[in-house]
Motif scaffolding. Sequence first.
Motif, mmCIF file in Angstrom:
data_model
loop_
_atom_site.group_PDB
_atom_site.id
_atom_site.type_symbol
_atom_site.label_atom_id
_atom_site.label_comp_id
_atom_site.label_asym_id
_atom_site.label_seq_id
_atom_site.Cartn_x
_atom_site.Cartn_y
_atom_site.Cartn_z
ATOM 1 N N ASN A 157 0.819 -1.213 0.000
ATOM 2 C CA ASN A 157 0.000 0.000 0.000
ATOM 3 C C ASN A 157 0.851 1.260 0.000
ATOM 4 O O ASN A 157 0.354 2.359 0.253
ATOM 5 C CB ASN A 157 -0.929 -0.006 1.224
ATOM 6 C CG ASN A 157 -2.025 1.032 1.138
ATOM 7 O OD1 ASN A 157 -2.535 1.322 0.065
ATOM 8 N ND2 ASN A 157 -2.376 1.620 2.274
ATOM 9 N N ALA A 158 2.150 1.135 -0.282
ATOM 10 C CA ALA A 158 3.051 2.286 -0.220
ATOM 11 C C ALA A 158 2.808 3.281 -1.348
ATOM 12 O O ALA A 158 3.162 4.454 -1.224
ATOM 13 C CB ALA A 158 4.502 1.812 -0.243
ATOM 14 N N LEU A 287 -3.140 10.110 19.212
ATOM 15 C CA LEU A 287 -1.770 9.748 18.847
ATOM 16 C C LEU A 287 -1.773 8.718 17.724
ATOM 17 O O LEU A 287 -1.025 8.837 16.746
ATOM 18 C CB LEU A 287 -1.022 9.206 20.065
ATOM 19 C CG LEU A 287 0.393 8.688 19.800
ATOM 20 C CD1 LEU A 287 1.279 9.792 19.234
ATOM 21 C CD2 LEU A 287 0.999 8.099 21.078
ATOM 22 N N GLU A 288 -2.626 7.721 17.854
ATOM 23 C CA GLU A 288 -2.709 6.685 16.823
ATOM 24 C C GLU A 288 -3.125 7.282 15.480
ATOM 25 O O GLU A 288 -2.522 6.992 14.438
ATOM 26 C CB GLU A 288 -3.702 5.606 17.267
ATOM 27 C CG GLU A 288 -3.736 4.390 16.368
ATOM 28 C CD GLU A 288 -4.550 3.243 16.972
ATOM 29 O OE1 GLU A 288 -4.914 2.337 16.197
ATOM 30 O OE2 GLU A 288 -4.807 3.263 18.186
ATOM 31 N N GLU A 289 -4.136 8.143 15.499
ATOM 32 C CA GLU A 289 -4.599 8.772 14.259
ATOM 33 C C GLU A 289 -3.510 9.642 13.641
ATOM 34 O O GLU A 289 -3.324 9.652 12.412
ATOM 35 C CB GLU A 289 -5.848 9.609 14.550
ATOM 36 C CG GLU A 289 -7.083 8.781 14.893
ATOM 37 C CD GLU A 289 -8.259 9.651 15.307
ATOM 38 O OE1 GLU A 289 -8.094 10.905 15.291
ATOM 39 O OE2 GLU A 289 -9.316 9.101 15.651
ATOM 40 N N ASP A 290 -2.770 10.351 14.493
ATOM 41 C CA ASP A 290 -1.730 11.243 13.973
ATOM 42 C C ASP A 290 -0.563 10.460 13.370
ATOM 43 O O ASP A 290 0.044 10.895 12.380
ATOM 44 C CB ASP A 290 -1.226 12.160 15.087
ATOM 45 C CG ASP A 290 -2.225 13.259 15.443
ATOM 46 O OD1 ASP A 290 -3.213 13.415 14.693
ATOM 47 O OD2 ASP A 290 -2.022 13.936 16.474
ATOM 48 N N ILE A 291 -0.225 9.331 13.956
ATOM 49 C CA ILE A 291 0.856 8.502 13.393
ATOM 50 C C ILE A 291 0.436 7.963 12.029
ATOM 51 O O ILE A 291 1.210 8.005 11.062
ATOM 52 C CB ILE A 291 1.223 7.357 14.351
ATOM 53 C CG1 ILE A 291 1.890 7.916 15.614
ATOM 54 C CG2 ILE A 291 2.177 6.370 13.668
ATOM 55 C CD1 ILE A 291 2.180 6.865 16.681
ATOM 56 N N TYR A 292 -0.807 7.488 11.932
ATOM 57 C CA TYR A 292 -1.292 7.005 10.636
ATOM 58 C C TYR A 292 -1.286 8.123 9.596
ATOM 59 O O TYR A 292 -0.889 7.921 8.442
ATOM 60 C CB TYR A 292 -2.699 6.419 10.774
ATOM 61 C CG TYR A 292 -2.744 4.993 11.246
ATOM 62 C CD1 TYR A 292 -2.103 3.985 10.528
ATOM 63 C CD2 TYR A 292 -3.433 4.629 12.396
ATOM 64 C CE1 TYR A 292 -2.149 2.667 10.946
ATOM 65 C CE2 TYR A 292 -3.488 3.315 12.826
ATOM 66 C CZ TYR A 292 -2.842 2.333 12.103
ATOM 67 O OH TYR A 292 -2.887 1.029 12.527
ATOM 68 N N ALA A 293 -1.724 9.324 10.008
ATOM 69 C CA ALA A 293 -1.762 10.447 9.079
ATOM 70 C C ALA A 293 -0.356 10.832 8.620
ATOM 71 O O ALA A 293 -0.128 11.127 7.439
ATOM 72 C CB ALA A 293 -2.453 11.645 9.738
ATOM 73 N N ALA A 294 0.596 10.802 9.542
ATOM 74 C CA ALA A 294 1.979 11.144 9.201
ATOM 75 C C ALA A 294 2.576 10.101 8.261
ATOM 76 O O ALA A 294 3.312 10.452 7.324
ATOM 77 C CB ALA A 294 2.811 11.257 10.475
ATOM 78 N N MET A 295 2.263 8.835 8.495
ATOM 79 C CA MET A 295 2.746 7.795 7.581
ATOM 80 C C MET A 295 2.145 7.977 6.192
ATOM 81 O O MET A 295 2.817 7.819 5.175
ATOM 82 C CB MET A 295 2.396 6.403 8.129
ATOM 83 C CG MET A 295 3.306 5.924 9.231
ATOM 84 S SD MET A 295 3.107 4.156 9.571
ATOM 85 C CE MET A 295 1.440 4.101 10.210
ATOM 86 N N GLU A 296 0.866 8.305 6.139
ATOM 87 C CA GLU A 296 0.198 8.489 4.859
ATOM 88 C C GLU A 296 0.847 9.632 4.083
ATOM 89 O O GLU A 296 1.017 9.552 2.855
ATOM 90 C CB GLU A 296 -1.288 8.777 5.097
ATOM 91 C CG GLU A 296 -2.160 8.645 3.870
ATOM 92 C CD GLU A 296 -2.297 7.216 3.367
ATOM 93 O OE1 GLU A 296 -2.620 7.049 2.162
ATOM 94 O OE2 GLU A 296 -2.081 6.272 4.154
ATOM 95 N N ALA A 297 1.242 10.676 4.792
ATOM 96 C CA ALA A 297 1.878 11.816 4.137
ATOM 97 C C ALA A 297 3.222 11.442 3.531
ATOM 98 O O ALA A 297 3.654 12.035 2.535
ATOM 99 C CB ALA A 297 2.054 12.950 5.148
ATOM 100 N N LEU A 298 3.877 10.448 4.113
ATOM 101 C CA LEU A 298 5.182 10.023 3.597
ATOM 102 C C LEU A 298 5.083 9.368 2.225
ATOM 103 O O LEU A 298 6.088 9.254 1.518
ATOM 104 C CB LEU A 298 5.842 9.049 4.576
ATOM 105 C CG LEU A 298 6.317 9.628 5.908
ATOM 106 C CD1 LEU A 298 6.856 8.517 6.805
ATOM 107 C CD2 LEU A 298 7.384 10.701 5.685
#
Length: 484
Positions: A157-158, A287-298
């Motif tokens: 899914n990258a 925190l969980e939502e923000d980590i997922y959002a940050a990963m998605e931005a990558l």
Amino acid sequence: MSTLISSYLLGLVACAAAAPAASRASPHGTRGYGEIQWKPCGDLGVNGTTELECGSLAVPLDYTEPDSGETLDLEILRAPAPNQPSKGSVFVNFGGPGASGVAEMSLLGSVLSIFVGGSYDVVNVVPRGTGNTLPFSCFEDEQERIAAALRAPFATNASDTALGQVWAEAKNRADACAHAQNETGSLIGTAFTARDIMQVVDALEEDGKLRWWGQSYGTLLGSTLIAMFPDKIDKAVLDGVINAHEYYHINVEQVAGADSAFSGFCSQCVDNKDKCPIASNRTAEELEEDIYAAMEALKSEPIPVSVEGKGYIVDYATIKGTIHYALYFPATWPTLAEKLDILFSGNITGILPDLVAPLPVTPDADAIQGIKCSDNQEPLETLEDALPGVEARAELSKIAGDIADVSALQCARWGMPAKEQYTGDFKAKTQNPVLLVSTQHDPITPLVSAKKMSEGFEGSVVLEQEGYGSTSGNGNIHIYFILE
């Protein structure tokens, strides 16, 4: 330890006759070829503390052709019981597939001897494909292996094209392995390793029974041993249980506990904000939502960094893989929090080298695929055929579903099936009930799998451990065998 199970007595149950285990390409015989010759191991290249004994045993190279006369010398390690004379042996397997057990025995052998009561030897049969037992390697040298590892996509899914890239690279890797291992690549499957272990049990000339402690893949090997040789099992502990029904086909359930493990990391971080700066003023859910959002931005904007003139990329797959691997070991969660700080603060000082450094790529890394994929009984022809499994894993786990796709798709394209594959139903009645152990939030061998496997082993018991991590060694339980 806050909880100590000092003993777990497996109740005595009369051994019932069992139907012969179904298998693909069943062997004509299991004749042994010699005795085990033991000697001090000496330097194993590991800074361990256990004085091990090393042995070897000649067994049939190919159990489907036992009359060929070709043999394989098994590599065997033994940690002698501290209380001599020994009352027998307990066999261990540390997981993988692909773990030779050499380092684990050298580092932990003396401790394991105590865990099994102090009067029993601990024996590790180095599995086919690993160590010096028919080693499996797809590449000519370390540089070629590292280059292939760096080239291979890590998460389906990258990007919009990642799934197709994983599918294509799986074929390249399968072809490379088939080219390098065309003579012996079909001889390293789990069924043959199970037969090797029973050869060693017989060669020890003790009571002819197997006492087993398997972790992670060691539970799959243990389940196969139990199913193939139910009347030869004395006592067995399966620790961090794999759903063997799925392992031999399409793995989906393996990620069933990953999301709850990740939620646990976020909760623990928020509960310990002084040690986990990324918590800030967030709730665990935030925190969980923000980590997922940050990963998605990558995905669209990975982080380019330079260390000592070398350029690196911190991308979606890097962070996803870092998180999932750390979920196995709760003791590493403070370090994981430091690594994730890069998502929110951009602070890479002291963290980046560890974050982007590739994992060690050893010949045994090839064995992980060689063993698992040779066991696969469900090859797929097209990417479209693979989509139901991809979608099922994605639905079951947000943090690990697309990472698990990589090994599943690799095995779907494998071209060297093992010459014998266990095809039975994993139903068996053993002399003593099997003990299955699992933590509540295990990211790779979930509790649901322990319960599923227990259904087939008559009288078996599931020991549910509160907490996180894979296998009992990451929690607050030590299991002591009572073998008398």
